[in-house]
Design a protein around this motif. Sequence first.
Motif, mmCIF file in Angstrom:
data_model
loop_
_atom_site.group_PDB
_atom_site.id
_atom_site.type_symbol
_atom_site.label_atom_id
_atom_site.label_comp_id
_atom_site.label_asym_id
_atom_site.label_seq_id
_atom_site.Cartn_x
_atom_site.Cartn_y
_atom_site.Cartn_z
ATOM 1 N N LEU A 98 0.783 -2.005 -0.260
ATOM 2 C CA LEU A 98 0.156 -0.052 -0.089
ATOM 3 C C LEU A 98 1.047 0.995 -0.217
ATOM 4 C CD1 LEU A 98 -3.112 0.735 0.004
ATOM 5 C CD2 LEU A 98 -3.270 0.975 2.232
ATOM 6 N N TYR A 99 2.100 1.550 0.702
ATOM 7 C CA TYR A 99 3.201 2.466 0.684
ATOM 8 C C TYR A 99 3.389 2.876 -0.647
ATOM 9 C CZ TYR A 99 6.922 4.930 2.088
ATOM 10 O OH TYR A 99 7.838 6.232 2.261
ATOM 11 N N GLU A 100 3.901 1.786 -1.322
ATOM 12 C CA GLU A 100 4.626 1.844 -2.683
ATOM 13 C C GLU A 100 3.066 2.244 -3.854
ATOM 14 O OE1 GLU A 100 5.729 -2.170 -3.407
ATOM 15 O OE2 GLU A 100 8.303 -1.686 -2.528
ATOM 16 N N ALA A 101 1.984 1.562 -3.576
ATOM 17 C CA ALA A 101 0.928 1.979 -4.446
ATOM 18 C C ALA A 101 -0.049 4.114 -4.678
ATOM 19 C CB ALA A 101 -0.012 1.329 -4.144
ATOM 20 N N THR A 102 0.214 4.233 -3.080
ATOM 21 C CA THR A 102 0.095 5.429 -2.763
ATOM 22 C C THR A 102 1.336 6.925 -2.899
ATOM 23 O OG1 THR A 102 0.808 5.233 -0.691
ATOM 24 C CG2 THR A 102 -1.916 4.544 -1.628
ATOM 25 N N GLY A 103 2.779 5.935 -3.801
ATOM 26 C CA GLY A 103 3.475 7.024 -3.662
ATOM 27 C C GLY A 103 4.094 7.383 -2.496
ATOM 28 N N GLY A 104 4.111 6.390 -1.070
ATOM 29 C CA GLY A 104 4.904 7.139 -0.116
ATOM 30 C C GLY A 104 3.168 7.452 0.747
ATOM 31 N N ASP A 105 2.145 7.705 0.970
ATOM 32 C CA ASP A 105 1.334 8.340 1.621
ATOM 33 C C ASP A 105 0.143 7.216 1.674
ATOM 34 O OD1 ASP A 105 -0.472 9.762 3.497
ATOM 35 O OD2 ASP A 105 -1.021 10.985 1.449
ATOM 36 N N PRO A 106 -0.448 6.180 1.963
ATOM 37 C CA PRO A 106 -1.397 5.538 2.329
ATOM 38 C C PRO A 106 -2.502 5.810 3.164
ATOM 39 C CG PRO A 106 0.667 5.165 3.675
ATOM 40 C CD PRO A 106 1.620 5.869 2.963
ATOM 41 N N SER A 107 -2.187 6.852 4.049
ATOM 42 C CA SER A 107 -3.477 7.666 4.228
ATOM 43 C C SER A 107 -4.139 8.316 3.671
ATOM 44 C CB SER A 107 -2.608 8.721 5.714
ATOM 45 O OG SER A 107 -1.976 9.952 4.482
ATOM 46 N N ARG A 111 -8.914 2.410 2.341
ATOM 47 C CA ARG A 111 -8.467 0.767 2.728
ATOM 48 C C ARG A 111 -7.820 0.738 3.371
ATOM 49 N NH1 ARG A 111 -7.888 -2.681 -1.279
ATOM 50 N NH2 ARG A 111 -6.875 -4.381 0.010
ATOM 51 N N TRP A 112 -6.530 2.027 3.171
ATOM 52 C CA TRP A 112 -5.074 1.961 4.570
ATOM 53 C C TRP A 112 -6.278 2.871 6.034
ATOM 54 C CZ3 TRP A 112 -4.584 6.807 7.876
ATOM 55 C CH2 TRP A 112 -3.391 6.588 8.259
ATOM 56 N N HIS A 113 -7.283 3.509 6.287
ATOM 57 C CA HIS A 113 -8.768 3.673 6.801
ATOM 58 C C HIS A 113 -8.558 3.160 7.837
ATOM 59 C CE1 HIS A 113 -7.364 8.633 6.754
ATOM 60 N NE2 HIS A 113 -7.614 8.308 5.645
ATOM 61 N N ALA A 114 -10.101 2.323 6.878
ATOM 62 C CA ALA A 114 -10.406 0.599 7.023
ATOM 63 C C ALA A 114 -9.243 -0.422 8.069
ATOM 64 C CB ALA A 114 -11.045 -0.049 5.386
ATOM 65 N N ASN A 115 -8.467 -0.280 7.314
ATOM 66 C CA ASN A 115 -6.756 -1.564 7.649
ATOM 67 C C ASN A 115 -7.072 -0.729 9.871
ATOM 68 O OD1 ASN A 115 -6.949 -2.879 5.606
ATOM 69 N ND2 ASN A 115 -5.217 -2.234 4.365
ATOM 70 N N GLN A 122 -0.006 -0.958 7.715
ATOM 71 C CA GLN A 122 1.052 -1.619 6.723
ATOM 72 C C GLN A 122 0.235 -2.792 5.948
ATOM 73 O OE1 GLN A 122 3.273 0.646 4.603
ATOM 74 N NE2 GLN A 122 3.859 2.347 6.612
ATOM 75 N N GLU A 123 0.684 -3.170 4.459
ATOM 76 C CA GLU A 123 0.185 -3.330 3.411
ATOM 77 C C GLU A 123 0.615 -4.584 3.050
ATOM 78 O OE1 GLU A 123 -4.866 -4.143 2.702
ATOM 79 O OE2 GLU A 123 -3.415 -3.121 0.862
ATOM 80 N N VAL A 124 0.998 -5.114 2.452
ATOM 81 C CA VAL A 124 1.223 -5.932 1.422
ATOM 82 C C VAL A 124 0.409 -7.028 1.054
ATOM 83 C CG1 VAL A 124 2.812 -7.773 2.681
ATOM 84 C CG2 VAL A 124 3.733 -7.382 -0.011
ATOM 85 N N ILE A 125 0.198 -6.844 -0.507
ATOM 86 C CA ILE A 125 -0.873 -8.153 -1.049
ATOM 87 C C ILE A 125 -0.100 -8.635 -2.158
ATOM 88 C CG2 ILE A 125 -3.084 -8.376 -2.220
ATOM 89 C CD1 ILE A 125 -3.753 -7.593 -0.345
#
Length: 295
Positions: A98-107, A111-115, A122-125
């Motif tokens: 999720l960190y990489e997919a958001t360009g370093g801003d998971p907030s 889905r970050w708020h749900a997690n 941090q999330e990895v799929i």
Amino acid sequence: MDRQWRFARAEDKITRLSKQGLDMAAFWRACTPVLADAVPHYMAPCCYTIDPGSGLATSHFEEGMAEFPPEWIAMEYAGEDVNHLIDVARSPSGVSTLYEATGGDPSSSPRWHANMIYGGDQEVIAALRARGHQVWGAIGLYRQPDRPLFDAQEQAFLAAISPVMADAVRRALLVGESADPEGPDSPGMIVLGPGWRPESMSPGVEEWLRDLPDGNLAASRLPTAVLAVAGRAARSATSSDDPAEVAVARVLTRSGRWVVLHGVPLAAIDAQRVAVIVEPAHPSRIARYSCPPTA
């Protein structure tokens, strides 16, 4: 302990688990501590099965979570976001954070708020893709705030175990469907024990067996195709060449229908046990469950 050695040990354990013919929940449970040792994470993994035809999630398992929030799975397919299961599955690597997919801003991600409701920052799929690139499932791992990011080595490990876990998911789905048939065309399963003798049969499998060439249940003679697939499955269980190989054969029955046989090795303490699953060769079933016939 050397990190690469820990990854190799975990991959070996998961490979052995994949060959034991475990049902879906048992496989997920058995993999949980292995994954935790290789890739430390928060709580338990989110484990999904995915229909390879449609790309839709068909089940979710997480130890300790009795019910998956319905709005979460709806968000996977209706919400505008990143790191969706299907997007990761279709990506070149099959692994995404999720960190990489958001360009370093998971907030910035819903889905970050749900997690974060559960403390997962941090999330990895990782998509579970078979060697033919069919997607059979996915796993999600999470970490609390202020913990290290999932790094490139951890992502490479998840990509490496993806084909083995995908094959185990496919086997578990086959065993589950054949053990609990829902109609006359549902798969059937026969379990063979020492001496290739039948130990158990699922409801309705006798009809399938009677329709296969050269079998005679009244004379306790199993069809040649069943024994051949069982033998290949037993060999694959001890083979170091391709431990994830599943024996598959397509057979024309006496009544003129084509069926598919799958051989799945099962766990055994003191003897080899093999399940042979028989199902109609509908195009949709072949696309979903079978792999190229073995030579």
